[in-house]
Motif scaffolding. Structure first.
Motif, PDB file in Angstrom:
ATOM      1  N   GLY A   1      96.900  33.259  17.772  1.00 33.43           N
ATOM      2  CA  GLY A   1      97.805  32.478  17.635  1.00 33.43           C
ATOM      3  C   GLY A   1      98.420  32.636  16.292  1.00 33.43           C
ATOM      4  O   GLY A   1      98.144  33.804  15.623  1.00 33.43           O
ATOM      5  N   THR A   2      99.150  31.564  15.922  1.00 31.32           N
ATOM      6  CA  THR A   2     100.019  31.614  14.369  1.00 31.32           C
ATOM      7  C   THR A   2      99.285  31.091  13.427  1.00 31.32           C
ATOM      8  O   THR A   2      98.864  29.995  13.560  1.00 31.32           O
ATOM      9  N   LEU A   3      99.078  31.730  12.167  1.00 30.29           N
ATOM     10  CA  LEU A   3      98.453  31.120  11.136  1.00 30.29           C
ATOM     11  C   LEU A   3      99.399  30.996   9.874  1.00 30.29           C
ATOM     12  O   LEU A   3     100.446  31.568   9.633  1.00 30.29           O
TER      13      LEU A   3
ATOM     14  N   HIS B   1      89.015  30.842  20.657  1.00 31.08           N
ATOM     15  CA  HIS B   1      89.912  30.050  21.643  1.00 31.08           C
ATOM     16  C   HIS B   1      91.359  30.129  20.820  1.00 31.08           C
ATOM     17  O   HIS B   1      91.535  29.974  19.765  1.00 31.08           O
ATOM     18  N   ALA B   2      92.273  30.654  21.724  1.00 30.22           N
ATOM     19  CA  ALA B   2      93.747  30.545  21.415  1.00 30.22           C
ATOM     20  C   ALA B   2      94.146  29.160  20.953  1.00 30.22           C
ATOM     21  O   ALA B   2      93.667  28.217  21.634  1.00 30.22           O
ATOM     22  N   TRP B   3      94.806  29.015  20.001  1.00 27.11           N
ATOM     23  CA  TRP B   3      95.419  27.535  19.951  1.00 27.11           C
ATOM     24  C   TRP B   3      97.265  27.662  20.199  1.00 27.11           C
ATOM     25  O   TRP B   3      97.853  28.911  19.858  1.00 27.11           O
ATOM     26  N   GLN B   4      97.774  26.363  20.221  1.00 24.39           N
ATOM     27  CA  GLN B   4      99.144  26.324  20.419  1.00 24.39           C
ATOM     28  C   GLN B   4      99.828  25.747  18.712  1.00 24.39           C
ATOM     29  O   GLN B   4      99.030  25.513  18.004  1.00 24.39           O
ATOM     30  N   GLY B   5     101.124  26.356  18.698  1.00 24.51           N
ATOM     31  CA  GLY B   5     101.680  25.954  17.491  1.00 24.51           C
ATOM     32  C   GLY B   5     101.188  26.667  16.314  1.00 24.51           C
ATOM     33  O   GLY B   5     100.497  27.857  16.754  1.00 24.51           O
ATOM     34  N   VAL B   6     101.173  26.165  15.330  1.00 24.25           N
ATOM     35  CA  VAL B   6     101.009  26.800  13.844  1.00 24.25           C
ATOM     36  C   VAL B   6      99.582  26.414  13.352  1.00 24.25           C
ATOM     37  O   VAL B   6      99.434  25.226  13.275  1.00 24.25           O
ATOM     38  N   ARG B   7      98.584  27.087  12.979  1.00 22.46           N
ATOM     39  CA  ARG B   7      97.289  26.584  12.501  1.00 22.46           C
ATOM     40  C   ARG B   7      97.173  26.888  11.076  1.00 22.46           C
ATOM     41  O   ARG B   7      97.369  27.957  10.537  1.00 22.46           O
TER      42      ARG B   7
ATOM     43  N   ALA C   1      85.638  33.840  15.773  1.00 23.53           N
ATOM     44  CA  ALA C   1      84.753  33.483  16.744  1.00 23.53           C
ATOM     45  C   ALA C   1      84.768  32.002  17.258  1.00 23.53           C
ATOM     46  O   ALA C   1      85.041  31.066  16.467  1.00 23.53           O
ATOM     47  N   ALA C   2      84.188  31.754  18.619  1.00 27.32           N
ATOM     48  CA  ALA C   2      84.048  30.416  18.870  1.00 27.32           C
ATOM     49  C   ALA C   2      82.749  29.876  18.079  1.00 27.32           C
ATOM     50  O   ALA C   2      81.961  30.476  17.695  1.00 27.32           O
ATOM     51  N   PRO C   3      82.995  28.345  18.028  1.00 23.71           N
ATOM     52  CA  PRO C   3      82.111  27.873  17.257  1.00 23.71           C
ATOM     53  C   PRO C   3      80.651  27.891  17.955  1.00 23.71           C
ATOM     54  O   PRO C   3      80.444  27.647  19.111  1.00 23.71           O
TER      55      PRO C   3
END
Length: 533
Positions: free
Chosen positions: A41-43, A78-84, A62-64
């Motif tokens: 995703g985007t950071l 896990h991928a995320w949506q939007g900007v993290r 990595a995943a928790p």
């Protein structure tokens, strides 16, 4: 001069044109957070206008490792949506407060701790800068990538993309059990902390170009347990191809610090399972993390550290290095002048030859006479030097030497061996004067350019000059695989000379010497089963 009304077509057109031109310019760094796109995703990070750096903190790699993922190899993030937002450090891994010199900037403590941090020069899109991935020390039971002494800004200002990595510790990172091996697709158990590091290295390989880094020019480095980790990553077949060079500061999974055999580790794991009163892996996974952590502090709790698990380490590191199966990459490695302290040997007794001899006889048993030849103690000054050398060798310098020696023999790449001897200055509050030598971990701020981040000591111009030299060596090595560069004292690769090996003394008077300490380490290796190592 007559002012034109704002509504005139001419001024309106001029205003629109200027606005369009401003929008087409790069965003003002001080007012807009830098963003990068990674595989998940985007950071959005932070920009430091003063240093010219972009900083991204608390990036999940990595995943928790919680719930059913406790004591499993790290799983993909896990991928995320939007900007993290990556604008603050993530939580530090579960650990007891056992080291007084650790200062954390982390977001609390949690099992959900598999995060890394990146410092990079701004506006580096498309560039291919060298990369440092650094693993913290702390005996595999403590530490965090947020500690100011590991801050990556200083090296990043030298054109290096710098990364610090959190990895699981203690029982959460190194518990071994037959039941864990049975559920593993590789029939392995333990070493989850080392597998975390490997996952972070793979993340770097895949994503570091987004920060301006070159995935083919990655150096892994670390101090103490972090240095041990580097030696383990070099030995592991899982990590080959993920690093181009390595830095080890005081520590290796060799000699007296070799990993536990799997059967021993599993037996110790079963002992711990019994101590906490559970009867199955499911019950153990259901335990509260704080309760597990507290149990590791019990007086009779077993150790939790690396294991020859048959997967990450298919055989002992000694066998791997001896056979030349490790990574054939340049290595910069060494230890400090006061890794140990003679007081631990004398146990409060007066510094006399008689007391020293008695202490050596108790510690070395039937090998005391031979030990006294290598670590003589005929007067107070000699006792302080020899006693500190013995305690430091048995603690960590011997293992570090063994790594250097084996890599020099079979590594098919240059080795640069150092001896750091700059004692830290007096404390600012006047509570303690300077040490006589460089204590364990005392080199970190010098090597990474972080003296100003440590407010305990009254740093002098000499300290700053030593740091400039040491950080210069580290930066050059990260960039080229060779520490040498303009204005630095020449540092030759380790080679035989005058009956010893060339070694660089780094301190107030940096110079090359011939190291003749091999007989001490060969002696310790030979008597290891008999001595109290």
């Amino acid at each position: 001069m007559r002012l034109l009304p704002f509504s005139t077509p001419r001024l309106r057109a001029l205003t629109l044109g200027v606005t369009a031109a401003l929008l087409s310019l790069p965003a003002v760094a001080a007012n807009q957070a830098p963003t990068v796109h990674v595989a998940s995703g985007t950071l959005s990070g932070l920009h430091d206008a003063h240093s010219g750096l972009d900083e991204f903190k608390g990036i999940p790699y990595a995943a928790p490792p919680v719930g059913s993922l406790r004591w499993k190899a790290p799983q993909p993030v896990h991928a995320w949506q939007g900007v993290r937002a990556a604008d603050h450090f993530g939580p530090r891994c579960m650990q007891r407060a056992v080291f007084s010199d650790m200062v954390f900037r982390s977001d609390g403590m949690s099992e959900d701790c598999l995060y890394l941090n990146v410092w990079a020069p701004a506006h580096t899109h498309g560039k291919k800068l060298p990369v440092l991935v650094y693993f913290y020390g702390g005996g595999f039971i403590a530490g965090d990538g947020s500690e100011p002494r590991y801050d990556g800004a200083s090296l990043a200002q030298k054109g290096i993309v710098t990364v610090t990595v959190n990895y699981r510790l203690g029982v959460f990172g190194f518990l071994a059990l037959p039941a864990l091996a049975a559920e593993s697709p590789h029939h392995a158990t333990g070493n989850y902390g080392l597998l975390d590091q490997n996952a972070a290295m793979r993340w770097v390989k895949r994503n570091i170009a987004a920060f301006g880094g070159d995935p083919s020019k990655v150096t892994i480095g670390g101090e103490s347990a972090g240095s041990m980790s580097v030696s383990a990553q070099m030995a592991s077949p899982l990590s080959k191809g993920l690093m181009a060079r390595a830095i080890g500061e005081s520590g290796a999974v060799l000699g007296n610090l070799k990993p536990r055999p799997r059967k021993q580790a599993e037996a110790q794991g079963k002992t711990f399972e019994h101590q906490v009163g559970v009867h199955s892996l499911a019950q153990l996974r259901a335990m509260d993390a704080s309760a597990l952590l507290k149990a590791t502090g019990a007086k009779d709790a077993p150790p939790f550290d690396p294991t020859i698990d048959g997967y990450f380490l298919p055989e002992s590191p000694k066998a791997i290095y001896r056979a030349g199966k490790q990574a054939h990459i340049p290595l910069l490695v060494g230890s400090n002048s006061q890794e140990g302290y003679y007081g631990a040997l004398l146990n409060g007794k007066a510094v006399t030859p008689a007391n020293y001899r008695a202490a050596m006889e108790q510690r070395m048993g039937k090998h005391a006479a031979e030990a006294l030849k290598l670590y003589p103690g005929n007067d107070a000054k000699q006792i302080e030097a020899s006693g500190s050398a013995l305690v430091g060798d048995q603690f960590i310098a011997f293992a570090t030497w063994r790594w250097m020696h084996l890599q020099h023999q079979t590594g098919q790449a240059p080795v640069y061996y150092y001896y750091f001897d700059k004692a830290r200055p007096a404390k600012r509050d006047g509570s303690a004067g300077p040490d006589w030598g460089a204590v364990h971990s005392g080199e970190i701020e010098y090597a990474l350019g972080n003296l100003d981040g440590n407010h305990v000591f009254a740093w002098t111009d000499t300290d700053r000059n030593v740091s400039k030299t040491m950080e210069g060596y580290w930066a050059n090595f990260i960039k080229t695989g060779n520490p040498n560069g303009d204005s630095l004292p020449h540092w030759p690769a380790t080679a035989k000379s005058q009956g010893g090996l060339l070694r660089q003394v780094i301190g107030a008077h940096t110079h090359t010497r011939v190291d003749h300490d091999a007989p001490r380490y060969e002696f310790l290796e030979r008597i290891a089963p008999d001595a109290h190592l």
